[in-house]
Design a protein around this motif. Structure first.
Motif, PDB file in Angstrom:
ATOM      1  N   ARG A 205       3.861   4.624 -10.563  1.00 25.56           N
ATOM      2  CA  ARG A 205       2.613   3.859 -10.656  1.00 25.56           C
ATOM      3  C   ARG A 205       1.396   4.720 -10.351  1.00 25.56           C
ATOM      4  O   ARG A 205       0.313   4.512 -10.895  1.00 25.56           O
ATOM      5  CB  ARG A 205       2.660   2.677  -9.691  1.00 25.56           C
ATOM      6  CG  ARG A 205       3.635   1.590 -10.087  1.00 25.56           C
ATOM      7  CD  ARG A 205       3.757   0.561  -8.990  1.00 25.56           C
ATOM      8  NE  ARG A 205       4.734  -0.474  -9.320  1.00 25.56           N
ATOM      9  CZ  ARG A 205       5.263  -1.296  -8.426  1.00 25.56           C
ATOM     10  NH1 ARG A 205       4.924  -1.202  -7.141  1.00 25.56           N
ATOM     11  NH2 ARG A 205       6.141  -2.206  -8.812  1.00 25.56           N
ATOM     12  N   GLU A 208      -0.788   8.704 -12.718  1.00 21.16           N
ATOM     13  CA  GLU A 208      -2.027   9.019 -13.421  1.00 21.16           C
ATOM     14  C   GLU A 208      -3.016   9.748 -12.518  1.00 21.16           C
ATOM     15  O   GLU A 208      -3.723  10.662 -12.957  1.00 21.16           O
ATOM     16  CB  GLU A 208      -2.655   7.736 -13.956  1.00 21.16           C
ATOM     17  CG  GLU A 208      -3.926   7.976 -14.759  1.00 21.16           C
ATOM     18  CD  GLU A 208      -4.504   6.699 -15.321  1.00 21.16           C
ATOM     19  OE1 GLU A 208      -5.641   6.762 -15.837  1.00 21.16           O
ATOM     20  OE2 GLU A 208      -3.832   5.644 -15.247  1.00 21.16           O
ATOM     21  N   HIS A 209      -3.048   9.356 -11.247  1.00 17.63           N
ATOM     22  CA  HIS A 209      -3.992   9.967 -10.303  1.00 17.63           C
ATOM     23  C   HIS A 209      -3.336  11.077  -9.473  1.00 17.63           C
ATOM     24  O   HIS A 209      -4.021  12.006  -9.030  1.00 17.63           O
ATOM     25  CB  HIS A 209      -4.559   8.894  -9.372  1.00 17.63           C
ATOM     26  CG  HIS A 209      -5.174   7.744 -10.100  1.00 17.63           C
ATOM     27  ND1 HIS A 209      -6.360   7.862 -10.805  1.00 17.63           N
ATOM     28  CD2 HIS A 209      -4.758   6.454 -10.250  1.00 17.63           C
ATOM     29  CE1 HIS A 209      -6.660   6.692 -11.346  1.00 17.63           C
ATOM     30  NE2 HIS A 209      -5.699   5.828 -11.040  1.00 17.63           N
ATOM     31  N   PRO A 211       0.006  13.203 -10.167  1.00 14.86           N
ATOM     32  CA  PRO A 211       1.212  13.451 -10.978  1.00 14.86           C
ATOM     33  C   PRO A 211       2.363  14.074 -10.217  1.00 14.86           C
ATOM     34  O   PRO A 211       3.516  13.941 -10.623  1.00 14.86           O
ATOM     35  CB  PRO A 211       0.711  14.376 -12.083  1.00 14.86           C
ATOM     36  CG  PRO A 211      -0.534  14.991 -11.546  1.00 14.86           C
ATOM     37  CD  PRO A 211      -1.144  13.976 -10.646  1.00 14.86           C
ATOM     38  N   ARG A 228       5.821  13.110 -11.450  1.00 14.01           N
ATOM     39  CA  ARG A 228       5.626  11.812 -12.096  1.00 14.01           C
ATOM     40  C   ARG A 228       6.699  10.792 -11.723  1.00 14.01           C
ATOM     41  O   ARG A 228       7.066   9.911 -12.508  1.00 14.01           O
ATOM     42  CB  ARG A 228       5.517  11.952 -13.612  1.00 14.01           C
ATOM     43  CG  ARG A 228       4.483  12.984 -14.068  1.00 14.01           C
ATOM     44  CD  ARG A 228       4.206  12.912 -15.544  1.00 14.01           C
ATOM     45  NE  ARG A 228       3.372  11.732 -15.838  1.00 14.01           N
ATOM     46  CZ  ARG A 228       2.034  11.696 -15.732  1.00 14.01           C
ATOM     47  NH1 ARG A 228       1.363  12.782 -15.319  1.00 14.01           N
ATOM     48  NH2 ARG A 228       1.371  10.603 -16.022  1.00 14.01           N
TER      49      ARG A 228
END
Length: 343
Positions: A205, A208-209, A211, A228
């Motif tokens: 989750r 994206e900010h 990895p 990730r």
């Protein structure tokens, strides 16, 4: 160059694991980047576990099936009576093949797949975040507390999750007494064992900010990088399930395992076990082995009961009558005594 056997059942460490043939096409994994395998010499390993690893007496059948599990990249399911060496075998394999400390997951009726993969403490993260926010509002100086509010500071990999990291060589994982688990756990394990990978939902989750994350692995304080939120093995771990036969397992679980049933030791094998643990046999020790074997015919006994009785018999100053009484008490049947009738 011969690739069989890799594990020989001797107590001499070697590097034959490097001779493992390529995995079957359906058991090939490509996780990375590759992590170096832990050192085989680890001071954190208890003396008890080192002793068990160095004194384990493998049978021909156990050597063959351990090698089958290693080559096929499949878990080994060991069943057998108490004290037959089920939980000692993985320590012996790890020692001989120099695969580093054994990861251990002790199963209870409350154990879950999540527990084996990783643990996340959201309350600790919430507290750390609120503590940091409070300092900022009040203008307080940082007190040097290393705990932060990042997700990775509140995640730790479990034994199964650590074993599935992309190590260059297989890690050894003991999942002890799987028959004590909730009915769903063997089925819950199927996908992880088949795919050799799992996701850390909280990191997926946040990918994206953030990895990558540096997480603590089981069995130490070292941190490993997870990209990730996906963990995928490179060398499938040598996983050993032990079971005391208290329940049956679903067919889907059984077909993914290599089965090994350890039987009661034969006299020669039992003598070898005693020698490995306690040295050469004397007349009294030989008689205690004979007594143990006779009592084993009428009820369940474990090998460690015999070892305890022999060790006590060698304590200086213990009178003969006391030795006999203690041996009889220590070699008490673990289950119902068989009844024999004359017809």
């Amino acid at each position: 160059m011969s690739t069989w056997p890799v594990y020989t059942g001797t107590d001499e460490p070697h590097d034959r694991v490097s001779r493992l043939p390529d995995p079957p096409p359906w058991r090939s994994f490509d996780g990375g980047p590759a992590l170096p395998s832990p050192s085989p010499e680890d001071d954190s390993v208890s003396c008890d576990r080192k002793h068990r690893a160095g004194t384990y007496q493998a049978t021909r059948e156990s050597v063959e099936l351990v090698n089958a599990a290693l080559v096929l990249r499949r878990p080994l399911l060991i069943t057998g009576p108490p004290g037959s060496g089920k939980s000692s075998l993985p320590y012996a394999v790890a020692r001989e093949l120099k695969l580093g400390p054994v990861l251990r997951w002790n199963i209870t009726s409350r154990s879950t797949l999540q527990e084996g993969l990783y643990q996340y403490d959201p309350m600790a993260r919430l507290y750390a975040a609120s503590k940091g926010a409070g300092r900022k509002r009040s203008g307080e100086a940082d007190d040097g507390d290393p705990a932060g509010d990042a997700i990775e500071d509140h995640l730790r990999l479990g034994p199964l999750g650590t074993a599935l990291l992309p190590y260059e060589r297989p890690r050894v994982l003991l999942i002890d007494e799987i028959d004590k688990s909730d009915l769903d756990l063997p089925n819950d394990l199927l996908n992880v064992l088949e795919e050799g990978q799992y996701e850390i939902t909280e990191l997926v989750r946040a990918a994206e900010h953030a990895p990558t994350a540096r997480l603590m692995a089981a069995g130490g304080e070292a941190r490993v990088t997870v990209d990730r939120g996906l963990v995928r093995c490179r060398a499938f771990p040598f996983i050993v399930f032990t079971s005391n036969g208290e329940r049956e397992f679903p067919p889907a679980f059984l077909r993914r395992c290599v089965p090994l049933h350890l039987r009661r030791p034969e006299p020669d094998h039992l003598e070898a076990i005693v020698r490995a643990h306690l040295g050469e046999l004397d007349g009294e020790t030989t008689q205690m082995i004979v007594t143990f074997l006779e009592r084993s015919r009428t009820g369940e006994l474990a090998t460690d009961q015999l070892l305890n009785a022999i060790y006590l018999s060698r304590v200086p100053g213990l009178a003969a009558e006391s030795r006999e009484a203690l041996a009889a008490s220590l070699m008490t049947h673990l289950g119902p005594v068989a009844e024999f009738h004359d017809f």
